[in-house]
Scaffold this active site. Structure first.
Site, PDB file in Angstrom:
ATOM      1  N   GLY A  78       0.807  -1.209   0.000  1.00 24.93           N
ATOM      2  CA  GLY A  78       0.000   0.000   0.000  1.00 24.93           C
ATOM      3  C   GLY A  78       0.839   1.256   0.000  1.00 24.93           C
ATOM      4  O   GLY A  78       0.507   2.251  -0.668  1.00 24.93           O
ATOM      5  N   ASP A  79       1.949   1.232   0.737  1.00 30.97           N
ATOM      6  CA  ASP A  79       2.850   2.389   0.775  1.00 30.97           C
ATOM      7  C   ASP A  79       3.515   2.609  -0.576  1.00 30.97           C
ATOM      8  O   ASP A  79       3.761   3.748  -0.977  1.00 30.97           O
ATOM      9  CB  ASP A  79       3.915   2.185   1.858  1.00 30.97           C
ATOM     10  CG  ASP A  79       3.303   2.003   3.239  1.00 30.97           C
ATOM     11  OD1 ASP A  79       2.277   2.646   3.502  1.00 30.97           O
ATOM     12  OD2 ASP A  79       3.834   1.222   4.037  1.00 30.97           O
TER      13      ASP A  79
END
Length: 313
Positions: A256-257
């Site tokens: 996600g990052d």
């Protein structure tokens, strides 16, 4: 050229250990050398942006010897830092990688506690940094002592300085942060459903909910992550769905990052929404295909772009 600023209020040292097969309630022996990495959403985004050659500064709070180790690790990676030191100790987040089942179990500490004076120092510090900032990434857990609306306050403060905030959080911090009208948000489907208090079973339902947020809070971009299925990217003018790469997932840590970092990269490069979607989903997929806390490189992402399918909704 202005920099991207990542704000991590409650960073961590990510300690990754590998076991052959994780046994709940039993004895687990780890491989000899654990991996220690600077962590926290903003910190992880800064690491990926550095891989993408985007000027980035990591800021937030750190504490104690663990905090010194975190700063040293970032500086060794060539990442500029501008953290505020507070009392206490930076937390350690344990990630247990099960080789047999290809699963990662995370055990996160609460971290240090901040004071009203610490928070005042943060806002003053950010005011100076914003003079050299184009985009801000804000996300992750909040430290003990910080008010529930701290993200809302930070977004309003950043908007006063004409910088664009990308919010990637969950729970109450996300709910209140959205109401401040950040430039972009990246909830997963569950987080969006929690916000609108209803199930969103179809892409059309998700798109409608996202457009309501855009209209109600003047948000410019909503990215809804659907995990291994891909993601939806919605603006006031257009909506696209990008499916994820067909990969053998090894770890969800940092995926996600990596998506957030690529969203920033795409915004800095002024890419069209369809291109932003392709690059972002590819970045998340490539990172998910890696072990532990390894993240994607720009070259790896570029090599897989043609494997992503995109459709306009």
């Amino acid at each position: 050229m202005k920099s991207v600023l990542t704000i991590t209020l409650n960073p961590a040292i990510d300690k990754t250990v590998i076991v052959d097969r994780f046994v709940v309630g039993g004895l687990n022996r780890i491989e000899p050398i654990p991996q220690l990495d600077p962590g926290g959403k903003g910190v992880n985004v800064a690491k990926v942006l550095k891989n993408f050659d985007v000027p980035v500064i990591a800021t937030g709070f750190v504490a104690g010897k663990q905090g010194e180790h975190l700063l040293s690790s970032l500086e060794k990676r060539g990442i500029a830092t501008s953290f505020i030191k507070v009392d206490g100790e930076t937390r350690t987040n344990l990630k247990i990688v099960d080789k047999a089942n290809k699963q990662t179990t995370e055990v996160n500490e609460a971290g240090f506690q901040v004071s009203v004076c610490d928070l005042d120092s943060l806002f003053n510090h950010l005011s100076r940094l914003y003079d050299h900032t184009s985009h801000v990434v804000l996300g992750g857990s909040i430290p003990l002592g910080a008010p529930k609306d701290i993200y809302q306050q930070l977004i309003e403060h950043a908007k006063n300085h004409q910088v664009k905030i990308i919010l990637d959080a969950d729970g109450e911090a996300f709910r209140l942060g959205v109401k401040a009208g950040p430039f972009a948000i990246k909830p997963n489907l569950y987080e969006l459903e929690q916000f609108v208090d209803q199930k969103l079973p179809t892409y059309e339902d998700i798109e409608k909910a996202a457009r309501n947020l855009i209209c109600d809070y003047n948000i410019q971009l909503v990215v809804v992550s659907l995990g291994k299925e891909g993601a939806l990217f919605i603006t006031n003018e257009s909506s696209v769905f990008a499916d994820a790469l067909s990969i053998k997932a090894k770890s969800s840590v940092g995926a996600g990052d990596s998506m957030v970092a690529m969203i920033i990269y795409s915004l800095v490069k002024n890419l069209a929404l369809e291109e932003l979607a392709i690059w972002s989903v590819t970045a998340g997929s490539v990172t998910a295909s890696k072990s532990g806390t390894e993240v994607c490189s720009l070259e790896e992402v570029a090599a897989s772009l043609d494997k992503i399918n995109v459709k306009h909704l």
